[in-house]
Design a protein around this motif. Structure first.
Motif, PDB file in Angstrom:
ATOM      1  N   SER A  38       0.838  -1.200   0.000  1.00  0.00           N
ATOM      2  CA  SER A  38       0.000   0.000   0.000  1.00  0.00           C
ATOM      3  C   SER A  38       0.869   1.245   0.000  1.00  0.00           C
TER       4      SER A  38
ATOM      5  N   THR B   3      -4.066   7.705  -9.767  1.00  0.00           N
ATOM      6  CA  THR B   3      -4.125   6.644 -10.771  1.00  0.00           C
ATOM      7  C   THR B   3      -2.765   5.978 -10.921  1.00  0.00           C
TER       8      THR B   3
ATOM      9  N   TRP C 114      -2.966  -0.519  -9.739  1.00  0.00           N
ATOM     10  CA  TRP C 114      -3.272  -0.053  -8.386  1.00  0.00           C
ATOM     11  C   TRP C 114      -4.767   0.208  -8.242  1.00  0.00           C
ATOM     12  N   THR C 115      -5.275  -0.021  -7.034  1.00  0.00           N
ATOM     13  CA  THR C 115      -6.638   0.372  -6.674  1.00  0.00           C
ATOM     14  C   THR C 115      -6.522   1.516  -5.673  1.00  0.00           C
ATOM     15  N   CYS C 116      -7.036   2.690  -6.040  1.00  0.00           N
ATOM     16  CA  CYS C 116      -6.827   3.889  -5.230  1.00  0.00           C
ATOM     17  C   CYS C 116      -8.148   4.451  -4.715  1.00  0.00           C
TER      18      CYS C 116
ATOM     19  N   CYS D 110      -3.308   3.758  -2.236  1.00  0.00           N
ATOM     20  CA  CYS D 110      -3.392   2.844  -3.378  1.00  0.00           C
ATOM     21  C   CYS D 110      -2.820   1.497  -2.952  1.00  0.00           C
TER      22      CYS D 110
ATOM     23  N   ILE E 104       2.478   5.894  -9.506  1.00  0.00           N
ATOM     24  CA  ILE E 104       1.173   6.430  -9.132  1.00  0.00           C
ATOM     25  C   ILE E 104       1.210   7.945  -9.342  1.00  0.00           C
TER      26      ILE E 104
END
Length: 208
Positions: A86, A102, A106-108, A130, A145
């Motif tokens: 993370s 973004t 990744w999931t943000c 993220c 990111i």
């Protein structure tokens, strides 16, 4: 030369030092070079490093720019699939987030989670994070990111982001916290005080 394979058992010393020696039936006039040792670390570590940079410096109040968060696995162990890495960015007061961060893979989102729809810009202080858990080799870079922001106050501005690696029993851990965080310090200028650097050069021509 002679080579052999060995299996390291759990609970042993770290590092493991192995000593090899040679001897002969004949007398050896120089015994100082009759032995040699090699050591190896048994710790399972995946050192994660984060470097944060700004797309411009200095910046101006009301002008959009972004931060790049570059994370690298320095090893020596791979990050296993299923391990959660993370990256957290704390947006300070005087700065606003102009969109969701973004980065490929990744999931943000916000910490804590904000209900949709989120209307941007979102004024700081606010925290975004993220995450991903697809694993990576070593040494290798995670995808960058991008955090889009805008400053709303003039003066100095400081922003810090950090990376963390979750590890369960038997999984590599990040044992070096010294390079987990990165801070960018910027000067935020007033847009009404635009300056131009003018230069003049004067020469004298001598009559012939």
């Amino acid at each position: 030369s002679i080579s052999f394979d060995a299996i390291v058992g759990a609970g042993g010393a770290d590092p493991i030092v192995n000593v090899g020696m040679v001897s002969a039936l004949q007398a050896d006039p120089d015994s100082s070079n009759d032995s040699s040792e090699a050591s190896i670390s048994t710790s399972v570590s995946s050192d994660q490093r984060l470097v944060k940079t700004a797309s411009m410096s200095p910046v101006t109040v009301g002008k959009n720019y972004s931060y790049k968060l570059a994370t690298r696995n320095l090893g020596p162990a791979n990050v296993q699939a299923g391990q959660v890495i993370s990256v957290r960015d704390d947006i300070p007061a005087g700065m606003s987030l102009t969109g969701v961060p973004t980065g490929a893979g990744w999931t943000c989102g916000f910490v804590p989670v904000r209900p949709a729809p989120v209307v941007f810009p979102v004024a700081g202080p606010v925290t975004v994070a993220c995450t991903r858990q697809d694993g990576i080799g070593t040494p290798a870079n995670w995808t960058d990111i991008t955090v889009p922001v805008v400053n709303t106050q003039i003066g100095p501005s400081s922003n810090t982001a950090c990376v963390a690696l979750a590890s369960a029993s038997g999984q590599p851990a990040d044992n070096n916290a010294a390079n987990n965080c990165s801070t960018v310090n910027l000067t935020v200028n007033d847009p009404s005080s635009k300056r131009a650097d003018l230069k003049i050069t004067k020469t004298v021509s001598t009559p012939s």
